[in-house]
Design a protein around this motif. Structure first.
Motif, PDB file in Angstrom:
ATOM      1  N   PRO A 159      -5.404  -1.503  -2.303  1.00 17.03           N
ATOM      2  CA  PRO A 159      -5.542  -1.800  -0.877  1.00 17.03           C
ATOM      3  C   PRO A 159      -4.314  -1.478  -0.041  1.00 17.03           C
ATOM      4  CG  PRO A 159      -5.377  -3.814  -2.156  1.00 17.03           C
ATOM      5  CD  PRO A 159      -5.552  -2.694  -3.128  1.00 17.03           C
ATOM      6  N   GLN A 160      -3.170  -1.282  -0.703  1.00 13.93           N
ATOM      7  CA  GLN A 160      -1.949  -0.959   0.039  1.00 13.93           C
ATOM      8  C   GLN A 160      -1.601   0.543  -0.031  1.00 13.93           C
ATOM      9  OE1 GLN A 160      -2.067  -4.021  -1.878  1.00 13.93           O
ATOM     10  NE2 GLN A 160      -2.541  -4.895   0.137  1.00 13.93           N
ATOM     11  N   LYS A 161      -2.543   1.364  -0.509  1.00 15.87           N
ATOM     12  CA  LYS A 161      -2.270   2.804  -0.594  1.00 15.87           C
ATOM     13  C   LYS A 161      -1.981   3.406   0.778  1.00 15.87           C
ATOM     14  CE  LYS A 161      -4.167   7.277  -1.996  1.00 15.87           C
ATOM     15  NZ  LYS A 161      -5.334   8.022  -2.528  1.00 15.87           N
ATOM     16  N   GLN A 162      -2.754   3.011   1.796  1.00 20.08           N
ATOM     17  CA  GLN A 162      -2.548   3.563   3.126  1.00 20.08           C
ATOM     18  C   GLN A 162      -1.179   3.174   3.686  1.00 20.08           C
ATOM     19  OE1 GLN A 162      -4.187   5.751   4.629  1.00 20.08           O
ATOM     20  NE2 GLN A 162      -3.581   5.669   6.782  1.00 20.08           N
ATOM     21  N   ILE A 163      -0.687   2.015   3.319  1.00 18.76           N
ATOM     22  CA  ILE A 163       0.653   1.600   3.759  1.00 18.76           C
ATOM     23  C   ILE A 163       1.704   2.498   3.127  1.00 18.76           C
ATOM     24  CG2 ILE A 163       2.321  -0.287   3.840  1.00 18.76           C
ATOM     25  CD1 ILE A 163      -0.104  -2.193   3.611  1.00 18.76           C
TER      26      ILE A 163
END
Length: 362
Positions: A159-163
């Motif tokens: 879920p934090q890949k885009q960050i």
């Protein structure tokens, strides 16, 4: 104060969640936390970090196969741990961590049942990937703390890949832990050393191993912002639950030892709105639990003004000998501290952990 604290309770008592997808979701009106004025002027050098890692000769297929195998073993072990602790009475006091597993299981079940989860699924025993993760990342990117940050530590979960992508595409240094700290410590990635077509790959576990540069305990770094994943988080207090393996706490503690962070370093998490819960009891939190200062969901930003003290380092009496044996960087740190102080550090209670495989040098 929150302008709307209406809650929906699940069929089981003691698990209060914020209603998902309300027609008029509340907006936090709390005064934002004060960020350190020096956040944009800290030292940026990563001394002794070598040169560009082009990824030439890296066997991505073998790396990913081994990573997935080890992760599956770790998740199986966590499932066994969860089952054992869920069978105990969370109010009996016999197992001080049982109450955490009750909240985790209900949240994982909720996200699967309502289809708020995204791949990889099922989300049980993971930091759950969620619908709207990219939107939550967009909220985080608008934060002053992120805009001013030059070095951002981000967890390696889906879920934090885009960050991680926004960090690299924003010309910031990305610091991310190697999976479960099995092969080392942290890796640093910089957009200057990446081709535009490899930036997205660099945000994955394989890409970090392929293009990242390892750092050690002696590297001089200053981290401006920490991003961690969560299974559940309390928007009123900043109390957070991870997936139960304790790596966020270990990583935080080691960064404290290195002088890379301090109490003023903002800690941010991104979650689905349904992951906001109000039943995480402050009095039951452990001394090493890391609270969050800011929560970003797909619909809002919440400044928690957390009253919870942040950990000051590694709490060795909480660390099992099995986990210590599996994480080389922790053994190195403990040996170093024992030599420096001239006394043996304590060890925590034993636990069952899955076997790990030694990675061959590449």
């Amino acid at each position: 104060m929150f302008v709307d604290l209406t809650m929906i309770r699940s069929s089981s008592p003691g698990f209060a969640i914020h209603p998902c997808f309300r027609s008029n979701p509340f907006v936090n009106s709390q005064k934002p936390i004060s960020l350190p004025v020096q956040i944009g002027s800290r030292r940026r050098n990563f001394s002794g970090i070598g040169s560009e890692n082009s990824g030439v000769g890296f066997d991505a297929v073998a790396y990913e196969s081994e990573r997935l195998s080890l992760d599956a073993a770790a998740m199986e072990n966590m499932a066994e741990t969860a089952k054992k602790e869920l069978e105990s009475d969370p109010d009996s006091g016999d197992d001080p961590k049982a109450w955490k597993w009750v909240i985790r299981k209900k949240m994982w079940d909720l996200m699967e049942a309502r289809n708020y989860a995204m791949r990889p699924r099922p989300v049980h025993h993971r930091i759950p990937n969620f619908v709207g993760a990219s939107a939550a990342a967009g909220k985080l990117a608008e934060l002053e703390a992120f805009r001013k940050a030059m070095v951002v530590k981000v967890n390696p979960d889906s879920p934090q890949k885009q960050i991680r992508f926004l960090t690299l595409s924003g010309d910031k240094k990305l610091l991310t832990p190697q999976p479960r700290l099995r092969t080392g410590f942290f890796s640093v990635l910089e957009s200057d050393f990446l081709k535009p077509e490899t930036t997205n790959e660099a945000c994955t576990s394989v890409g970090v191993a392929k293009y990242g540069r390892a750092i050690g305990l002696d590297d001089k770094i200053k981290v401006d912002l920490i991003v961690i994943g969560s299974v559940a988080v309390n928007p009123q207090t900043g109390a957070r639950l991870g997936k139960g393996e304790g790596f966020a706490e270990l990583e935080y503690g080691m960064l404290r030892y290195m002088g890379a962070i301090d109490d003023s370093t903002p800690v941010v998490t991104t979650v689905h709105d349904c992951q906001l819960v109000y039943d995480i009891p402050l009095e039951k939190l452990a001394i090493h639990d890391v609270p969050v200062d800011i929560i970003c969901t797909p619909t809002r930003v919440i400044f928690t003004n957390t009253p919870i003290p942040k950990p000051q380092g590694i709490y060795w009496d909480k660390l099992s000998p099995e986990k210590l044996q599996q994480i080389r960087i922790l053994r190195e740190l403990k040996k170093r501290l024992e030599k420096k102080t001239g006394r043996k550090l304590p060890t925590g209670p034993s636990e069952k952990l899955p076997p790990t495989a030694e990675r061959k040098r590449r």
